[in-house]
Structure formats: structure tokens, C-alpha cells
Design a protein around this motif. Structure first.
Motif, PDB file in Angstrom:
ATOM      1  N   HIS A  52      -5.452  38.508 -15.630  1.00 61.59           N
ATOM      2  CA  HIS A  52      -6.013  38.341 -16.974  1.00 61.59           C
ATOM      3  C   HIS A  52      -6.631  36.949 -17.051  1.00 61.59           C
ATOM      4  O   HIS A  52      -6.031  35.972 -16.595  1.00 61.59           O
ATOM      5  CB  HIS A  52      -4.929  38.494 -18.037  1.00 61.59           C
ATOM      6  N   PRO A  53      -7.835  36.817 -17.622  1.00 60.76           N
ATOM      7  CA  PRO A  53      -8.478  35.494 -17.677  1.00 60.76           C
ATOM      8  C   PRO A  53      -7.633  34.427 -18.345  1.00 60.76           C
ATOM      9  O   PRO A  53      -7.705  33.242 -17.960  1.00 60.76           O
ATOM     10  CB  PRO A  53      -9.754  35.775 -18.490  1.00 60.76           C
ATOM     11  N   ASN A  54      -6.811  34.805 -19.316  1.00 64.96           N
ATOM     12  CA  ASN A  54      -6.035  33.802 -20.045  1.00 64.96           C
ATOM     13  C   ASN A  54      -4.872  33.237 -19.245  1.00 64.96           C
ATOM     14  O   ASN A  54      -4.227  32.284 -19.681  1.00 64.96           O
ATOM     15  CB  ASN A  54      -5.507  34.394 -21.353  1.00 64.96           C
ATOM     16  N   ASP A  55      -4.589  33.831 -18.085  1.00 64.84           N
ATOM     17  CA  ASP A  55      -3.480  33.350 -17.265  1.00 64.84           C
ATOM     18  C   ASP A  55      -3.938  32.723 -15.951  1.00 64.84           C
ATOM     19  O   ASP A  55      -3.131  32.570 -15.031  1.00 64.84           O
ATOM     20  CB  ASP A  55      -2.503  34.491 -16.984  1.00 64.84           C
ATOM     21  N   LEU A  62       0.970  42.470  -6.280  1.00 60.75           N
ATOM     22  CA  LEU A  62       0.615  43.365  -7.371  1.00 60.75           C
ATOM     23  C   LEU A  62       1.357  43.030  -8.654  1.00 60.75           C
ATOM     24  O   LEU A  62       2.503  42.593  -8.646  1.00 60.75           O
ATOM     25  CB  LEU A  62       0.942  44.809  -6.998  1.00 60.75           C
ATOM     26  N   GLY A  63       0.685  43.281  -9.757  1.00 56.44           N
ATOM     27  CA  GLY A  63       1.294  43.209 -11.076  1.00 56.44           C
ATOM     28  C   GLY A  63       0.322  43.730 -12.100  1.00 56.44           C
ATOM     29  O   GLY A  63      -0.899  43.643 -11.911  1.00 56.44           O
ATOM     30  N   GLN A  64       0.841  44.303 -13.180  1.00 55.42           N
ATOM     31  CA  GLN A  64      -0.072  44.689 -14.257  1.00 55.42           C
ATOM     32  C   GLN A  64      -0.800  43.465 -14.810  1.00 55.42           C
ATOM     33  O   GLN A  64      -1.941  43.547 -15.246  1.00 55.42           O
ATOM     34  CB  GLN A  64       0.692  45.393 -15.379  1.00 55.42           C
ATOM     35  N   ASN A  65      -0.120  42.334 -14.777  1.00 51.20           N
ATOM     36  CA  ASN A  65      -0.734  41.060 -15.169  1.00 51.20           C
ATOM     37  C   ASN A  65      -0.204  40.008 -14.204  1.00 51.20           C
ATOM     38  O   ASN A  65       0.562  39.124 -14.561  1.00 51.20           O
ATOM     39  CB  ASN A  65      -0.378  40.720 -16.620  1.00 51.20           C
ATOM     40  N   VAL A  66      -0.650  40.113 -12.948  1.00 50.76           N
ATOM     41  CA  VAL A  66       0.017  39.419 -11.852  1.00 50.76           C
ATOM     42  C   VAL A  66      -0.045  37.907 -11.984  1.00 50.76           C
ATOM     43  O   VAL A  66       0.896  37.206 -11.579  1.00 50.76           O
ATOM     44  CB  VAL A  66      -0.577  39.873 -10.498  1.00 50.76           C
ATOM     45  N   ASN A  67      -1.118  37.366 -12.578  1.00 46.43           N
ATOM     46  CA  ASN A  67      -1.182  35.907 -12.648  1.00 46.43           C
ATOM     47  C   ASN A  67      -0.359  35.329 -13.799  1.00 46.43           C
ATOM     48  O   ASN A  67      -0.328  34.115 -13.998  1.00 46.43           O
ATOM     49  CB  ASN A  67      -2.629  35.401 -12.678  1.00 46.43           C
ATOM     50  N   ALA A  68       0.351  36.200 -14.522  1.00 50.78           N
ATOM     51  CA  ALA A  68       1.359  35.734 -15.474  1.00 50.78           C
ATOM     52  C   ALA A  68       2.717  35.565 -14.794  1.00 50.78           C
ATOM     53  O   ALA A  68       3.709  35.252 -15.458  1.00 50.78           O
ATOM     54  CB  ALA A  68       1.491  36.715 -16.633  1.00 50.78           C
ATOM     55  N   TYR A  69       2.762  35.756 -13.480  1.00 54.80           N
ATOM     56  CA  TYR A  69       4.022  35.670 -12.741  1.00 54.80           C
ATOM     57  C   TYR A  69       4.738  34.344 -12.997  1.00 54.80           C
ATOM     58  O   TYR A  69       4.151  33.266 -12.883  1.00 54.80           O
ATOM     59  CB  TYR A  69       3.763  35.830 -11.230  1.00 54.80           C
TER      60      TYR A  69
END
Length: 455
Positions: free
Chosen positions: A256-259, A216-223
Motif C-alpha cells: 500500500h502506498p501509505n506504508d 507475501l501479505g495482503q498489506n505486506v509493507n505494513a509488516y
């Protein structure tokens, strides 16, 4: 602002909650579900056990969400009912947590004097001390700080498994500042947890019977979390988790698509444990509206990204978020969104009519007429539902993996999630919760599938 008495933090055991009962009501996203579980564990270490109703509790905690409209109204409605309960049970303690607590903490205490504790999502590791202070008769407790200490370092190390599937927070906060979203203000800037701590938590969950973990993350693929040889991306973290013995399935949300980096796209085709399901919000198919939303991508860029993801994993089920009636949206903007939906073909989606969130840039714009926004939402939802049921129908006759999660309503029936996150009902007298089995899908029904175990 923090109002925690130092003596309460070092209180004698008599102030702890031995034998006390805790009821938690959770609103909102998977992150809130995870947070509620961790708050329950923190309170459990202080002597509280969970119960299933407010009436049976010594403390009631409402974990709030601020994403959609009427969040505050729902909270104050709940608090009104609890005020009546507290008249009958004067020793009942009432707490409010989550994003509404973060945004409106002082106002909650002013409007609802029956509330004893208000704690934001970054400070809930302090909840046991706040509850002790409230039980000791001190003033109302308010903590909506963004503390310097890591809350995860101050929570119980052992997770209590609640079934074979679990959530695991790896990243919090968001730096995107979409014009409609309160998350950067209530959850703060992007922070990633160290990989070693995530892996330890995952192993603890697996030791307790968990087989399917959603990161989980608010913007998880920015991890980007600290690893043994520099920072790991989400793809690197997934690769490390895939080596945890006994962890059979991995998912992640929200993205997020950008990440969506090249390595993460590739992982969908290369890591067997990474399930063929992706929630990738787009919000609109109109470039004009995407710009007004501050999404920083175009509809065409989203479509090309979907092509790349499907090239890596052709059977992936895609889910998304959509907003109808965003300020400035015209009929042609709505038509562009409908066209994007038709081009992609979503297996699931969440769609909402725009609601202004106080403090966000979009809240200062003129809103689309409510009846028009309602009509657009209904048209959008009808198309999305058609796509969902059409995709479900294609599953009939296919073999899928199903992880049994709970007993069904019928005798000898078990319910579990498929690889694509469909709910599947299987009559299986010999089956056990937590077992991953092969199932042939025999029928598609509303919001779920039916299947027969193979072998």
C-alpha cells in the motif's frame, strides 16, 4: 462456526489418509497459491499425496478467491462438475477453502450438499482433522473461525520446495478498508508473523533448493513482526533475510502506498538481494475517486512517492492495480487515471472493471454503465500494454540475471525469471534448474524475452 468432532481430532491412525490422493484447484492471488501449498503439506502429514486431476483423487479441495466478480459462480460451476464425479465415486470427499468459504460457508453447505468440508483461510491448519471427520461419516464440516491459535504453529515445520522460487507469507489481513475490497472481512485485521519463524521457514526453503523468495501479505509493507530487539519493519526483515546463506533474491507483494516507509525505500538501493521490481497499487489517478475508495492518499502523493523510489533504485520496474468504472467515475476521472499512467510508465499492471463485492461500502453505490466501463478498461489496458512492451524492448542488448525455473518447450531450452521478473527463454544445454546465470537479452516477444547465456 466450527463443527469438528473431538473424536475426529484424536482419531486412530486408521482414519488418517494413508494412501489417499489429494487434488487442489487454486484461484486468485499468490497468497492463495501459498495457502494451497501449506494445505497440501498439512494433508501430506496425514498421509495424502497430491495428484494432477480430480478424477484421480480421493479428496478434491477448491481454494477460492473473493476479490473479483463471479467468484461464487465459478465455485458452484466447479461443484456441479464434482457432484457428477461423486456419483461415480461415492467415497470422494469435496472441500472448499479460501475467501469464498469464509464469506459464504453456511450457504455453500446449503446449496451444495455434496460438499464435505468448508474451511476459511485462517483455519486451514485444522483441515486434516476435518477430513478425517468427513471420512468417518460425520456431518458436513464447517470452520470459518478466526482462531486464537496461530495456524502457522500448527502446520508442518518443513516446507516442500517446488522449484527454485517460493512464496512465504509474512503478514495477513488488512486494516485499510478500501471501499471496494472484501479482504478485511475475509482475512481479518493485520497480523505479522514473528521474524524468527519467517527466518526459519526461509532457511528450510533454501535448504530445499529455493533461491528466490517472494514475501507475501495482503498489506505486506505494513509488516511489524517481533524480532530479537523489538519489532522489525519489512525493511528490517528483508535485511535479516539477506543474511540467509544461499538466498539470492528477495521480493515482496502486495503493498500500500501509505506504508512505504523511508527505510523500505532505502532498502531498494541498499540491499543487493532485493530485486528491482515493485508492485504498488494505486487503483485510480483521480483524487475524487481515490477518496471514494478510501485510499487515503492523492494522485500527487503517489507520484512523489514513485519519484523517491526511483531515486533510490533508478532501474526499478513498477507494477500496479487499476479499477475502471468505479461508482461515480466520470470521463474526467478516467482521464486523470490515464494521465497518471502516462506519467509513471508501468512495466506491468493488473486492470479490471469494477465489480461490486457484497458487504463492501462501494457495493451500495450506483455503478457506471457497463458499456462505458468496458470502453474505459479497454483504453486503459491498451496504454498499459504499450508501456509494457516498450519497456521490454529496452531490455534488448542488456545483461540481466536469470534464475532458471523450468524446462522450455524447445530442446535444450530453459526458462527463468530476470531480476525485473520478466520471463526469459535461454537455449543452454549445460544449464540447470535452480542456477542463477548472466544472460544477454537478444529479443523481446509477447510477454517474455529471449536471451543468450554469457560465459
Amino acid at each position: 462456526m466450527t463443527n469438528i468432532n473431538t473424536e475426529a481430532n484424536t482419531a486412530a491412525p486408521a482414519l488418517k489418509g494413508q494412501g489417499k490422493k489429494l487434488f487442489i484447484k487454486t484461484y486468485g492471488c499468490q497468497m492463495n497459491v501459498y495457502d494451497s501449498e501449506r494445505m497440501a503439506e498439512a494433508m501430506g502429514s496425514d498421509g495424502y499425496t497430491q495428484v494432477d486431476s480430480a478424477e484421480a483423487a480421493d479428496m478434491v479441495l477448491i481454494n477460492t478467491c473473493h476479490i473479483r466478480e463471479k467468484a461464487s459462480e465459478k465455485l458452484y460451476s466447479d461443484l456441479g462438475r464434482l457432484r457428477k464425479l461423486k456419483k461415480d465415486k461415492p467415497d470422494l470427499k469435496i472441500g472448499v477453502a479460501g475467501c469464498v468459504a469464509q464469506a459464504e460457508g453456511a450457504e455453500i453447505l446449503r446449496r451444495a450438499p455434496q460438499v464435505d468440508v468448508v474451511v476459511g483461510p485462517q483455519a486451514y491448519h485444522r483441515l486434516p482433522a476435518m477430513a478425517r471427520a468427513a471420512r468417518a461419516g460425520q456431518t458436513q464440516q464447517l470452520d470459518t473461525d478466526f482462531p486464537t491459535e496461530d495456524k502457522f504453529d500448527n502446520l508442518p515445520s518443513a516446507r516442500a520446495a517446488r522449484g527454485p522460487m517460493a512464496f512465504l507469507t509474512v503478514q495477513e489481513g488488512c486494516d485499510k478498508f478500501c471501499a471496494f475490497c472484501v479482504v478485511p472481512y475475509t482475512r481479518g485485521s493485520e497480523v505479522s508473523r514473528p521474524a524468527a519463524r519467517i527466518l526459519d521457514e526461509a532457511r528450510s526453503l533454501v535448504d530445499r533448493g529455493v533461491r528466490d523468495i517472494t514475501l507475501l501479505g495482503q498489506n505486506v509493507n505494513a509488516y511489524h513482526g517481533a524480532g530479537t530487539q523489538g519489532d522489525l519493519t519489512l525493511a528490517g526483515l528483508i535485511g535479516a533475510l539477506a543474511k540467509v546463506d544461499g538466498l539470492l533474491r528477495i521480493r515482496y507483494t502486495t503493498s500500500h502506498p501509505n506504508d512505504m516507509g523511508d527505510d523500505l525505500i532505502a532498502a531498494h538501493g541498499e540491499v543487493p538481494q532485493l530485486m528491482p521490481y515493485l508492485h504498488l497499487p494505486v487503483q485510480s489517478g483521480s483524487d475524487k475517486i481515490l477518496k471514494a475508495m478510501n485510499r487515503k492518499h492523492t494522485a500527487e502523493q503517489y507520484l512523489r512517492l514513485i519519484e523517491r523510489i526511483r531515486a533510490a533504485r533508478p532501474d526499478i520496474l513498477l507494477s500496479s492495480d487499476f479499477i475502471a468504472g468505479f461508482p461515480g467515475e466520470t470521463d474526467s476521472d478516467h482521464a486523470a487515471t490515464m494521465d497518471l499512467i502516462r506519467q509513471v510508465g508501468f512495466g506491468a499492471a493488473y486492470s479490471f472493471k469494477y465489480s461490486a463485492r457484497p458487504g463492501t461500502p462501494a457495493a451500495e453505490k450506483g455503478e457506471v454503465d457497463g458499456d462505458i466501463a468496458d470502453a474505459r478498461l479497454q483504453e486503459m489496458q491498451a496504454l498499459l500494454s504499450t508501456q509494457q512492451y516498450a519497456l521490454q524492448a529496452t531490455m534488448v542488448g542488456r545483461e540481466v540475471g536469470v534464475l532458471y525455473e523450468k524446462a522450455g518447450r524447445l530442446d535444450e531450452q530453459l526458462v527463468g525469471k530476470s531480476d525485473h521478473l520478466h520471463a526469459v527463454h535461454v537455449t543452454d544445454p549445460a544449464g540447470k534448474i535452480g542456477e542463477l546465470v548472466r544472460v544477454k537479452i537478444t529479443a523481446s516477444v509477447t510477454n517474455s524475452l529471449k536471451g543468450q547465456r554469457i560465459g
